[in-house]
Design a protein around this motif. Structure first.
Motif, PDB file in Angstrom:
ATOM      1  N   SER A  73      -9.261   6.607  -8.315  1.00  0.00           N
ATOM      2  CA  SER A  73      -9.227   5.401  -8.431  1.00  0.00           C
ATOM      3  C   SER A  73     -10.116   4.926  -7.235  1.00  0.00           C
ATOM      4  O   SER A  73      -9.390   4.502  -6.136  1.00  0.00           O
ATOM      5  CB  SER A  73      -7.785   4.789  -8.087  1.00  0.00           C
ATOM      6  N   SER A  74     -11.183   4.245  -7.605  1.00  0.00           N
ATOM      7  CA  SER A  74     -12.127   3.591  -6.689  1.00  0.00           C
ATOM      8  C   SER A  74     -11.701   2.375  -6.025  1.00  0.00           C
ATOM      9  O   SER A  74     -11.724   2.110  -4.700  1.00  0.00           O
ATOM     10  CB  SER A  74     -13.518   3.601  -7.267  1.00  0.00           C
ATOM     11  N   LYS A  75     -10.756   1.615  -6.733  1.00  0.00           N
ATOM     12  CA  LYS A  75     -10.269   0.478  -6.455  1.00  0.00           C
ATOM     13  C   LYS A  75      -9.213   0.813  -5.189  1.00  0.00           C
ATOM     14  O   LYS A  75      -9.320   0.025  -4.242  1.00  0.00           O
ATOM     15  CB  LYS A  75      -9.482  -0.301  -7.545  1.00  0.00           C
ATOM     16  N   LEU A  76      -8.203   1.885  -5.606  1.00  0.00           N
ATOM     17  CA  LEU A  76      -7.311   1.901  -4.624  1.00  0.00           C
ATOM     18  C   LEU A  76      -7.773   2.598  -3.240  1.00  0.00           C
ATOM     19  O   LEU A  76      -7.455   2.304  -2.212  1.00  0.00           O
ATOM     20  CB  LEU A  76      -6.195   2.974  -5.153  1.00  0.00           C
ATOM     21  N   SER A  77      -9.080   3.485  -3.473  1.00  0.00           N
ATOM     22  CA  SER A  77      -9.702   3.762  -2.243  1.00  0.00           C
ATOM     23  C   SER A  77     -10.367   2.870  -1.479  1.00  0.00           C
ATOM     24  O   SER A  77     -10.165   2.805  -0.408  1.00  0.00           O
ATOM     25  CB  SER A  77     -10.796   4.934  -2.795  1.00  0.00           C
ATOM     26  N   THR A  78     -10.710   1.761  -2.043  1.00  0.00           N
ATOM     27  CA  THR A  78     -10.931   0.374  -1.310  1.00  0.00           C
ATOM     28  C   THR A  78     -10.075  -0.232  -0.564  1.00  0.00           C
ATOM     29  O   THR A  78     -10.310  -0.779   0.282  1.00  0.00           O
ATOM     30  CB  THR A  78     -12.024  -0.353  -2.436  1.00  0.00           C
ATOM     31  N   LEU A  79      -8.839  -0.379  -1.439  1.00  0.00           N
ATOM     32  CA  LEU A  79      -8.191  -1.413  -0.738  1.00  0.00           C
ATOM     33  C   LEU A  79      -7.384  -0.453   0.391  1.00  0.00           C
ATOM     34  O   LEU A  79      -6.868  -1.279   1.241  1.00  0.00           O
ATOM     35  CB  LEU A  79      -6.871  -1.415  -1.973  1.00  0.00           C
ATOM     36  N   VAL A  80      -7.113   0.828   0.310  1.00  0.00           N
ATOM     37  CA  VAL A  80      -6.424   1.511   1.550  1.00  0.00           C
ATOM     38  C   VAL A  80      -7.043   1.284   2.709  1.00  0.00           C
ATOM     39  O   VAL A  80      -6.752   1.475   3.669  1.00  0.00           O
ATOM     40  CB  VAL A  80      -5.956   3.019   1.073  1.00  0.00           C
ATOM     41  N   GLU A  81      -8.527   1.012   2.730  1.00  0.00           N
ATOM     42  CA  GLU A  81      -9.311   0.745   4.002  1.00  0.00           C
ATOM     43  C   GLU A  81      -9.474  -0.568   4.432  1.00  0.00           C
ATOM     44  O   GLU A  81      -9.859  -0.759   5.385  1.00  0.00           O
ATOM     45  CB  GLU A  81     -10.802   1.550   3.785  1.00  0.00           C
ATOM     46  N   ASP A  82      -8.736  -1.413   3.589  1.00  0.00           N
ATOM     47  CA  ASP A  82      -8.870  -2.945   4.258  1.00  0.00           C
ATOM     48  C   ASP A  82      -7.603  -3.220   4.757  1.00  0.00           C
ATOM     49  O   ASP A  82      -6.487  -3.319   4.181  1.00  0.00           O
ATOM     50  CB  ASP A  82      -8.903  -3.969   2.819  1.00  0.00           C
ATOM     51  N   SER A  84      -6.315  -5.884   5.924  1.00  0.00           N
ATOM     52  CA  SER A  84      -5.650  -7.260   5.432  1.00  0.00           C
ATOM     53  C   SER A  84      -5.031  -7.005   4.393  1.00  0.00           C
ATOM     54  O   SER A  84      -4.251  -7.760   3.881  1.00  0.00           O
ATOM     55  CB  SER A  84      -6.863  -8.235   5.021  1.00  0.00           C
ATOM     56  N   THR A  85      -4.904  -5.910   3.538  1.00  0.00           N
ATOM     57  CA  THR A  85      -4.000  -5.395   2.311  1.00  0.00           C
ATOM     58  C   THR A  85      -2.843  -4.701   2.565  1.00  0.00           C
ATOM     59  O   THR A  85      -2.813  -3.927   3.759  1.00  0.00           O
ATOM     60  CB  THR A  85      -4.801  -5.054   1.295  1.00  0.00           C
ATOM     61  N   ILE A 250       7.303  -4.872   4.046  1.00  0.00           N
ATOM     62  CA  ILE A 250       5.919  -4.720   3.987  1.00  0.00           C
ATOM     63  C   ILE A 250       5.029  -5.359   3.227  1.00  0.00           C
ATOM     64  O   ILE A 250       4.310  -6.249   3.123  1.00  0.00           O
ATOM     65  CB  ILE A 250       5.327  -3.273   4.077  1.00  0.00           C
ATOM     66  N   VAL A 251       5.888  -5.194   1.739  1.00  0.00           N
ATOM     67  CA  VAL A 251       5.077  -6.011   0.579  1.00  0.00           C
ATOM     68  C   VAL A 251       5.407  -7.257   0.525  1.00  0.00           C
ATOM     69  O   VAL A 251       4.442  -8.135   0.151  1.00  0.00           O
ATOM     70  CB  VAL A 251       5.738  -5.133  -0.679  1.00  0.00           C
ATOM     71  N   SER A 252       6.738  -7.751   0.953  1.00  0.00           N
ATOM     72  CA  SER A 252       7.028  -9.388   0.669  1.00  0.00           C
ATOM     73  C   SER A 252       6.675 -10.332   1.828  1.00  0.00           C
ATOM     74  O   SER A 252       6.717 -11.366   1.862  1.00  0.00           O
ATOM     75  CB  SER A 252       8.392  -9.412   0.153  1.00  0.00           C
ATOM     76  N   THR A 253       6.485  -9.769   3.245  1.00  0.00           N
ATOM     77  CA  THR A 253       6.373 -10.331   4.279  1.00  0.00           C
ATOM     78  C   THR A 253       5.418  -9.986   5.129  1.00  0.00           C
ATOM     79  O   THR A 253       4.571  -9.035   4.865  1.00  0.00           O
ATOM     80  CB  THR A 253       7.809 -10.536   5.090  1.00  0.00           C
ATOM     81  N   SER A 254       4.936 -10.611   6.221  1.00  0.00           N
ATOM     82  CA  SER A 254       4.188 -10.131   7.221  1.00  0.00           C
ATOM     83  C   SER A 254       4.898  -9.394   8.422  1.00  0.00           C
ATOM     84  O   SER A 254       4.708  -9.661   9.600  1.00  0.00           O
ATOM     85  CB  SER A 254       3.331 -11.383   7.795  1.00  0.00           C
TER      86      SER A 254
END
Length: 359
Positions: A73-82, A84-85, A250-254
């Motif tokens: 998954s190229s999308k997941l690969s990109t997201l885990v390096e960000d 802010s996500t 983690i998912v629902s708050t900061s």
């Protein structure tokens, strides 16, 4: 006549018994197959793969670990390096905590598998714990597959994050299982495989330490650090994560990640190389004092850690409250006394040794 019949029956049963014994061995519960069996878990999954483990403490080993196959998954690969996500936590929190928990398996597992001193009982315990971890990996693979499919199908973050949370929860379960397996691996490696792994220099005075002694201390302490890192990772999980609903937070708050200084310290070390011998000579007295202190702590540490793990099998620390039973509160006390006592004392000594021995 009865005696003759009994003897005949005994001889008739012998092949059956032998066959049953061989059949058990054929199932793979031979210590020679232990590390290979761990690596083969990746073969039965679609979204996990075997990669080289990062030898942070420079033991000069070629070791492997199971990790997410981001090529799926190229999308997941990109997201885990960000950063802010929320996906960033998958690679740089949950996977790292699992890796730190399993460090003894990565770096001592193959040595254990090639050692004839490991008993049948120890072998069975290794495979029992590995079987539990295998189920956790399979669950990670399952929810990872759902997440990857969802990321391809929709940009609805509410949907995707709901699957990410479920994946986090599976990681938390795997981290708990990893702590149990690594505790066993360390016990076998340091107390069965290695002769006299807890080195005692108290018969000398610090001026008598030779260059060879200083070199040995640096090498042996480095190996112990993988053990202690897994201990601190396990403490971090048992006290601050297990049953604390961290995945939802983690998912629902900061929410900020909980902190536990011994784990934070060792998890952020990226490299350990021995100091030049001239520097070790300069630090000789401090090295001596700390290595004697570590020896004295280690004599009691294994048993105290066993009690901590037995208590954590009985309760989840986060579940303790005013309605807990006396037994539950006593288990909680065992855990807190270990964490705040001998575990933290060992951290302070190890931190001193790291600063004295390594770059």
């Amino acid at each position: 006549m009865k005696k003759v019949l009994c003897l005949i029956l005994v001889f008739l049963m012998l092949p059956v018994t032998c066959f049953a014994f061989v059949a058990c061995k054929d199932k793979g519960e031979d210590v020679k197959n232990f590390y290979t069996s761990y690596k083969q878990i990746a073969d039965s999954t679609q979204n996990l793969t075997l990669v080289e483990a990062n030898d942070t403490y420079q033991l000069n080993t070629n070791s492997y670990k199971i990790d997410i196959d981001y090529s799926n998954s190229s999308k997941l690969s990109t997201l885990v390096e960000d950063e802010s996500t929320k996906y960033y936590y998958l690679k740089y929190f949950y996977q790292q905590l699992l890796d730190d928990s399993l460090a003894p398996l990565y770096f001592f597992g193959e040595t254990i598998s090639t050692n004839s001193k490991v008993s049948d009982k120890q072998t069975k315990e290794l495979f029992d714990n590995l079987s539990t971890l295998k189920e956790d990996y399979e669950n990670i693979d399952y929810y990872l597959g759902i997440l990857i499919t969802s990321l391809k199908a929709t940009n609805d973050e509410t949907v995707n994050l709901s699957y990410l949370k479920k994946l986090f929860v599976q990681y938390e379960q795997a981290i708990t299982s990893a702590g149990n397996l690594s505790a066993l691996v360390c016990n076998i490696y340091f107390n069965t495989v290695l002769p006299n792994s807890n080195f005692d220099y108290s018969s000398k005075i610090y001026t008598q330490l030779t260059d060879a002694d200083l070199g040995s201390i640096a090498v042996n302490t480095r190996a112990r650090l993988y053990y202690y890192k897994s201990v601190f990772a396990n403490i971090y999980n048992q006290i601050y994560i297990r049953n604390n609903d961290l995945a939802s937070q983690i998912v629902s708050t900061s929410t900020a990640l909980p902190k536990y200084q011994p784990y934070t310290y060792f998890s952020t070390i990226t490299s350990l190389e021995s100091q030049a011998i001239e520097t070790l000579r300069t630090n000789k007295q401090d090295i001596y004092n700390n290595i004697i202190s570590l020896y004295n702590i280690q004599n009691n540490f294994d048993l105290a850690y066993q009690h901590f793990n037995l208590a954590s099998d009985k309760i989840a620390y986060a579940d303790l409250d005013s309605g807990s039973t006396t037994d539950e509160l006593n288990y909680g006390k065992i855990m807190t006394e270990f964490v705040n006592g001998i575990a933290f004392d060992s951290y302070e000594i190890l931190q001193n040794l790291v600063e004295l021995l390594y770059l």
